[in-house]
Design a protein around this motif. Structure first.
Motif, PDB file in Angstrom:
ATOM      1  N   ILE A  15       0.836  -1.202   0.000  1.00 23.80           N
ATOM      2  CA  ILE A  15       0.000   0.000   0.000  1.00 23.80           C
ATOM      3  C   ILE A  15       0.870   1.251   0.000  1.00 23.80           C
ATOM      4  CG2 ILE A  15      -1.655   1.334   1.371  1.00 23.80           C
ATOM      5  CD1 ILE A  15      -2.830  -1.327   2.317  1.00 23.80           C
ATOM      6  N   ARG A  16       1.934   1.239   0.818  1.00 17.96           N
ATOM      7  CA  ARG A  16       2.844   2.387   0.868  1.00 17.96           C
ATOM      8  C   ARG A  16       3.524   2.604  -0.478  1.00 17.96           C
ATOM      9  NH1 ARG A  16       5.806   0.503   4.374  1.00 17.96           N
ATOM     10  NH2 ARG A  16       4.673   1.271   6.184  1.00 17.96           N
ATOM     11  N   ALA A  17       3.856   1.520  -1.154  1.00 15.50           N
ATOM     12  CA  ALA A  17       4.505   1.622  -2.462  1.00 15.50           C
ATOM     13  C   ALA A  17       3.585   2.280  -3.486  1.00 15.50           C
ATOM     14  CB  ALA A  17       4.919   0.231  -2.949  1.00 15.50           C
ATOM     15  N   ASP A  18       2.283   2.213  -3.258  1.00 17.53           N
ATOM     16  CA  ASP A  18       1.291   2.827  -4.143  1.00 17.53           C
ATOM     17  C   ASP A  18       1.099   4.303  -3.838  1.00 17.53           C
ATOM     18  OD1 ASP A  18      -0.682   2.599  -6.214  1.00 17.53           O
ATOM     19  OD2 ASP A  18      -2.235   2.676  -4.675  1.00 17.53           O
ATOM     20  N   GLY A  19       1.828   4.827  -2.860  1.00 14.81           N
ATOM     21  CA  GLY A  19       1.725   6.237  -2.524  1.00 14.81           C
ATOM     22  C   GLY A  19       0.691   6.539  -1.475  1.00 14.81           C
ATOM     23  N   SER A  20       0.353   5.549  -0.631  1.00 13.87           N
ATOM     24  CA  SER A  20      -0.656   5.742   0.409  1.00 13.87           C
ATOM     25  C   SER A  20      -0.113   5.365   1.784  1.00 13.87           C
ATOM     26  CB  SER A  20      -1.903   4.911   0.096  1.00 13.87           C
ATOM     27  OG  SER A  20      -2.463   5.272  -1.126  1.00 13.87           O
ATOM     28  N   PRO A  21       0.920   6.064   2.264  1.00 15.94           N
ATOM     29  CA  PRO A  21       1.512   5.705   3.551  1.00 15.94           C
ATOM     30  C   PRO A  21       0.540   5.866   4.714  1.00 15.94           C
ATOM     31  CG  PRO A  21       2.371   7.809   2.791  1.00 15.94           C
ATOM     32  CD  PRO A  21       1.607   7.225   1.649  1.00 15.94           C
ATOM     33  N   ARG A  22      -0.355   6.855   4.611  1.00 13.95           N
ATOM     34  CA  ARG A  22      -1.308   7.050   5.703  1.00 13.95           C
ATOM     35  C   ARG A  22      -2.310   5.900   5.786  1.00 13.95           C
ATOM     36  NH1 ARG A  22      -2.823  13.538   5.500  1.00 13.95           N
ATOM     37  NH2 ARG A  22      -0.689  14.314   5.719  1.00 13.95           N
ATOM     38  N   MET A  23      -2.636   5.334   4.652  1.00 14.60           N
ATOM     39  CA  MET A  23      -3.560   4.208   4.665  1.00 14.60           C
ATOM     40  C   MET A  23      -2.910   2.997   5.311  1.00 14.60           C
ATOM     41  SD  MET A  23      -6.594   3.453   4.076  1.00 14.60           S
ATOM     42  CE  MET A  23      -7.539   1.938   4.161  1.00 14.60           C
ATOM     43  N   THR A  24      -1.614   2.821   5.111  1.00 13.56           N
ATOM     44  CA  THR A  24      -0.883   1.753   5.793  1.00 13.56           C
ATOM     45  C   THR A  24      -0.980   1.938   7.300  1.00 13.56           C
ATOM     46  OG1 THR A  24       0.680   1.536   3.961  1.00 13.56           O
ATOM     47  CG2 THR A  24       1.380   0.668   6.090  1.00 13.56           C
ATOM     48  N   MET A  25      -0.789   3.172   7.728  1.00 15.39           N
ATOM     49  CA  MET A  25      -0.881   3.497   9.146  1.00 15.39           C
ATOM     50  C   MET A  25      -2.272   3.193   9.696  1.00 15.39           C
ATOM     51  SD  MET A  25      -0.465   7.285  10.829  1.00 15.39           S
ATOM     52  CE  MET A  25      -1.877   7.891   9.885  1.00 15.39           C
ATOM     53  N   ILE A  26      -3.280   3.604   8.968  1.00 13.23           N
ATOM     54  CA  ILE A  26      -4.662   3.414   9.417  1.00 13.23           C
ATOM     55  C   ILE A  26      -5.028   1.938   9.465  1.00 13.23           C
ATOM     56  CG2 ILE A  26      -7.077   3.814   8.751  1.00 13.23           C
ATOM     57  CD1 ILE A  26      -6.015   6.539   7.625  1.00 13.23           C
ATOM     58  N   CYS A  27      -4.570   1.194   8.485  1.00  9.45           N
ATOM     59  CA  CYS A  27      -4.839  -0.243   8.423  1.00  9.45           C
ATOM     60  C   CYS A  27      -4.346  -0.945   9.683  1.00  9.45           C
ATOM     61  CB  CYS A  27      -4.164  -0.827   7.180  1.00  9.45           C
ATOM     62  SG  CYS A  27      -4.240  -2.616   7.072  1.00  9.45           S
TER      63      CYS A  27
END
Length: 487
Positions: free
Chosen positions: A191-203
């Protein structure tokens, strides 16, 4: 940061009734706002990018660490010292899951970003699909092995007789969720590789919050003991894994299809080669943990502490140190997409700058950790329940001696991940082996022969120092190559 993200998530779910809209608003767009189609990883200031990717990565790692810390907290206060010792006995299996998650998670993310840096979207999507399939498969296999050989495994991990029943009850249940743990942890890197580091955090955060609430309910309120903590853990992991699967169905930079899930050797080999360094580091930790548990049991029996006190103390302290390493690993993970893309795009000055900034951030955090571990060790250990005076005496000594060189311990993991990110996995693997296998393991076996239980404590400090020296030498050599010379 954690509170703000929780509030934002609640607002988007209940007011907009759309998790998809929440994710869309939280993504870090890879496309330049000017519409040029250029990638922000190669354009935005490196310091800004590192903050953008590292901060959510740190929070995600901290939240992941909560799974173990929260269990330790409630078990220590409601079950006692034997329960704390049991979680330490079971810890090698948790490390195994993390190793597999990093193997296919960081490996897949690195391969994806390196390939995207070269402009090949078709191959990039195959790396993501193959990685997630391998995470699920490896988790199921590990669950099966654990269920079949649980008793002998726990004995091999060093379980004393009075700790064994607690460890068996806890591990029998948590092993059911191994696939969820691997997907939730490893999928976050994709997910982070897709440009969504905050979503990784939230997950990760959602799963950890659920685990914490259920731990309180199952262990403290309902008195389910070790089983309650185990059920709370796998429920939280299931939720995190479900969010990962949902996100992969809405991947941003490439479109994923069932065709991308078809395993192909060339993709798996590349993913595994790039994920080998962080995976090896975790496996090394597992081997060392097993040897250390048995050594603590053997040499502890010769002292006033007995078999269980050293194992229980080290179990708690290893969880506390995970908080520090959550910052360091989070920084190194935030560094990965920046370094991988710019190295693939041959923007070597940006690669060098990002690495140096990561080291500066790691040093600042390490200073704080050093002060905490040297000045307040008893207060830290007391958070996880009561114990005898011998329990606190050993824990305090372990903190101050074993963790002494934590002030420079950030260099080795950041540098190891740096080599992986630039597509040089062999160097990354070697560096990941230095602290645990090449230095610490032999020292744990040799020093206690002469120093008994104290030898284990001094082994940690010496290994940290030697690993740092090795990392510095390798980094200096790499950064003096022609491509890294400032132009």
């Amino acid at each position: 940061m954690l509170l703000k993200c929780v509030i934002d998530l609640i607002k988007y779910i209940f007011y907009n009734n759309s998790l998809n809209e929440f994710v869309k608003n939280k993504k870090v767009s890879f496309v330049n706002k000017k519409g040029t189609g250029s990638n922000i990883l190669g354009e935005k200031p490196v310091g800004q990018l590192l903050r953008t990717f590292a901060i959510p990565s740190i929070v995600a790692m901290l939240v992941s660490a909560l799974y173990n810390i929260v269990d330790q907290f409630f078990i220590g206060r409601n079950v006692g010292t034997l329960g704390n010792a049991a979680t330490n006995i079971a810890f090698p299996l948790s490390i195994s899951c993390t190793a597999l998650a990093l193997f296919f998670g960081i490996g897949g993310a690195s391969a994806f970003n390196l390939t995207m840096g070269k402009g090949d979207k078709e191959d990039a999507s195959n790396y993501i699909g193959n990685s997630i399939v391998m995470m699920v498969a490896s988790g199921l296999i590990l669950t099966l092995i654990t269920q079949i050989f649980l008793g002998p495994m726990l004995k091999f991990f060093g379980a004393p007789e009075n700790v064994f029943p607690y460890a068996k009850e806890y591990t029998r249940i948590t092993s059911i969720g191994f696939a969820f743990l691997i997907v939730g942890t490893g999928g976050g890197h994709l997910i982070r590789a897709d440009g969504s580091p905050r979503m990784t955090m939230i997950c990760n955060m959602i799963g950890a919050v659920i685990n914490t609430v259920l731990d309180y309910l199952f262990v403290s309120c309902l008195g389910f003991g070790m089983a309650g903590a185990a059920y709370a853990t796998i429920i939280g992991q299931f939720v995190s894994a479900s969010i990962v699967f949902w996100y992969l169905a809405h991947y941003k930079t490439v479109k994923l299809s069932f065709a991308n899930l078809m395993i192909k050797a060339k993709y798996i080999v590349r993913v595994m080669s790039l994920g080998m360094a962080p995976c090896t580091n975790q496996l090394s930790m597992m081997v060392v943990q097993i040897v250390m548990n048995n050594s603590l049991k053997y040499y502890g029996s010769m002292t006033i502490y007995g078999e269980d006190i050293p194992i229980a103390c080290v179990g708690v302290i290893s969880k506390v140190s995970m908080v520090f390493f959550s910052f360091i690993i989070g920084i190194s993970q935030g560094l990965q997409p920046i370094v991988s893309f710019n190295y693939g795009a041959k923007k070597y000055d940006r690669v060098k700058k990002a690495y140096k900034l990561a080291l500066c951030a790691g040093f600042a955090i390490s200073v704080v950790a050093f002060v905490m571990f040297q000045v307040f060790p008893r207060k830290l250990i007391s958070i996880f329940g009561k114990g005898s005076e011998d329990y606190f005496r050993f824990a305090t000594k372990y903190f101050r001696v074993f963790m002494f060189f934590i002030i420079v311990n950030f260099i080795q993991p950041i540098t190891s991940n740096f080599f992986t990110a630039i597509g040089k996995p062999i160097k990354g693997v070697f560096l990941s082996l230095t602290r645990q296998i090449i230095f610490l393991l032999p020292l744990i076996l040799i020093l206690p022969i002469f120093l008994k239980l104290d030898g284990i404590l001094y082994a940690g400090a010496i290994a940290d120092f030697l690993a740092v020296v090795t990392a510095v030498i390798m980094a200096i050599y790499e950064l003096n190559k022609p491509e890294f010379k400032t132009r």
